[in-house]
Write a protein that holds these residues in place. Sequence first.
Motif, PDB file in Angstrom:
ATOM      1  N   LEU A  25       0.990  -1.154   0.136  1.00 44.90           N
ATOM      2  CA  LEU A  25      -0.667   0.211  -0.055  1.00 44.90           C
ATOM      3  C   LEU A  25       0.738   1.608   0.115  1.00 44.90           C
ATOM      4  O   LEU A  25       0.614   2.271  -0.649  1.00 44.90           O
ATOM      5  CB  LEU A  25      -1.447  -0.122   1.062  1.00 44.90           C
ATOM      6  N   GLY A  26       1.743   1.251   0.727  1.00 41.31           N
ATOM      7  CA  GLY A  26       2.830   2.205   0.693  1.00 41.31           C
ATOM      8  C   GLY A  26       3.300   2.721  -0.583  1.00 41.31           C
ATOM      9  O   GLY A  26       3.723   3.657  -1.321  1.00 41.31           O
ATOM     10  N   ILE A  27       4.020   1.465  -1.226  1.00 43.97           N
ATOM     11  CA  ILE A  27       4.954   1.460  -2.771  1.00 43.97           C
ATOM     12  C   ILE A  27       3.391   2.375  -3.725  1.00 43.97           C
ATOM     13  O   ILE A  27       3.896   2.731  -4.279  1.00 43.97           O
ATOM     14  CB  ILE A  27       5.297   0.204  -2.891  1.00 43.97           C
ATOM     15  N   LEU A  28       2.541   1.693  -3.071  1.00 45.36           N
ATOM     16  CA  LEU A  28       0.772   2.102  -4.141  1.00 45.36           C
ATOM     17  C   LEU A  28       0.987   3.779  -4.351  1.00 45.36           C
ATOM     18  O   LEU A  28       0.626   3.991  -5.133  1.00 45.36           O
ATOM     19  CB  LEU A  28       0.205   1.358  -4.274  1.00 45.36           C
ATOM     20  N   ALA A  29       1.076   3.969  -2.828  1.00 39.55           N
ATOM     21  CA  ALA A  29       0.701   5.244  -2.748  1.00 39.55           C
ATOM     22  C   ALA A  29       1.913   5.955  -3.054  1.00 39.55           C
ATOM     23  O   ALA A  29       1.385   7.244  -3.598  1.00 39.55           O
ATOM     24  CB  ALA A  29       0.859   5.767  -1.212  1.00 39.55           C
ATOM     25  N   PHE A  30       3.353   5.985  -3.443  1.00 41.44           N
ATOM     26  CA  PHE A  30       3.409   6.237  -4.576  1.00 41.44           C
ATOM     27  C   PHE A  30       3.979   6.354  -5.928  1.00 41.44           C
ATOM     28  O   PHE A  30       4.540   7.559  -6.400  1.00 41.44           O
ATOM     29  CB  PHE A  30       5.615   6.475  -3.865  1.00 41.44           C
ATOM     30  N   THR A  31       3.618   5.033  -6.514  1.00 42.87           N
ATOM     31  CA  THR A  31       3.551   5.249  -7.795  1.00 42.87           C
ATOM     32  C   THR A  31       2.518   5.409  -7.919  1.00 42.87           C
ATOM     33  O   THR A  31       2.284   4.801  -9.371  1.00 42.87           O
ATOM     34  CB  THR A  31       4.440   3.591  -8.068  1.00 42.87           C
ATOM     35  N   GLU A  32       1.532   6.109  -8.090  1.00 42.68           N
ATOM     36  CA  GLU A  32      -0.133   5.821  -8.025  1.00 42.68           C
ATOM     37  C   GLU A  32       0.098   7.002  -9.324  1.00 42.68           C
ATOM     38  O   GLU A  32      -0.752   6.506 -10.359  1.00 42.68           O
ATOM     39  CB  GLU A  32      -1.034   7.095  -7.020  1.00 42.68           C
ATOM     40  N   PHE A  40      -3.474  -0.545 -11.269  1.00 36.76           N
ATOM     41  CA  PHE A  40      -3.579   0.060  -9.742  1.00 36.76           C
ATOM     42  C   PHE A  40      -4.322  -0.523  -8.780  1.00 36.76           C
ATOM     43  O   PHE A  40      -4.119  -0.470  -8.163  1.00 36.76           O
ATOM     44  CB  PHE A  40      -3.452   1.974 -10.148  1.00 36.76           C
ATOM     45  N   LYS A  41      -5.485  -0.767  -9.758  1.00 36.04           N
ATOM     46  CA  LYS A  41      -6.917  -0.145  -8.858  1.00 36.04           C
ATOM     47  C   LYS A  41      -6.183  -2.457  -8.444  1.00 36.04           C
ATOM     48  O   LYS A  41      -7.274  -3.368  -7.120  1.00 36.04           O
ATOM     49  CB  LYS A  41      -8.501  -0.971  -9.781  1.00 36.04           C
ATOM     50  N   THR A  42      -6.246  -3.222  -9.474  1.00 35.88           N
ATOM     51  CA  THR A  42      -5.807  -4.886  -8.924  1.00 35.88           C
ATOM     52  C   THR A  42      -4.515  -4.908  -8.283  1.00 35.88           C
ATOM     53  O   THR A  42      -5.180  -5.702  -7.252  1.00 35.88           O
ATOM     54  CB  THR A  42      -5.216  -5.280 -10.136  1.00 35.88           C
ATOM     55  N   LEU A  43      -4.007  -4.315  -8.352  1.00 36.72           N
ATOM     56  CA  LEU A  43      -2.891  -4.754  -7.617  1.00 36.72           C
ATOM     57  C   LEU A  43      -3.109  -3.721  -5.817  1.00 36.72           C
ATOM     58  O   LEU A  43      -3.073  -4.461  -5.023  1.00 36.72           O
ATOM     59  CB  LEU A  43      -1.631  -3.385  -7.530  1.00 36.72           C
ATOM     60  N   LEU A  44      -4.277  -2.355  -5.706  1.00 39.40           N
ATOM     61  CA  LEU A  44      -4.174  -1.805  -4.912  1.00 39.40           C
ATOM     62  C   LEU A  44      -5.830  -3.011  -3.851  1.00 39.40           C
ATOM     63  O   LEU A  44      -5.241  -3.032  -2.708  1.00 39.40           O
ATOM     64  CB  LEU A  44      -5.647  -0.578  -5.024  1.00 39.40           C
ATOM     65  N   TYR A  45      -6.148  -3.689  -4.996  1.00 45.38           N
ATOM     66  CA  TYR A  45      -7.449  -4.286  -3.936  1.00 45.38           C
ATOM     67  C   TYR A  45      -6.864  -5.218  -3.502  1.00 45.38           C
ATOM     68  O   TYR A  45      -6.738  -5.551  -2.791  1.00 45.38           O
ATOM     69  CB  TYR A  45      -8.741  -5.347  -5.135  1.00 45.38           C
TER      70      TYR A  45
END
Length: 97
Positions: A25-32, A40-45
């Motif tokens: 979740l932290g990595i996704l927040a910076f690479t959005e 992105f949605k797939t990785l987020l979920y």
Amino acid sequence: MKPRDRINRLKKLYLIMVAVGFLALGILAFTEKYISPGPFKTLLYGALTLFLAGNILLHIGIRCPKCKAILGYVIIFSAGKAYECPRCRIKFDEEMP
């Protein structure tokens, strides 16, 4: 095998699940802004599912080997080391038959 060995193994597995989900979740927040919306949605979920499943299992998945009482709160939130099950009083550091 001691009951504490089994409890610690489950606790470690569930903590790793929570940590990996939180890290993702932290990595996704910076690479959005660099990832397209579909992946992105797939990785987020996936990361949210892993994080939430780890938290839920951490609280209700750790059970007493003898009476199957839920020990999540006792093991995680105790100020000191839990030495026995609060329900059946089995000692965690003694060998199980």
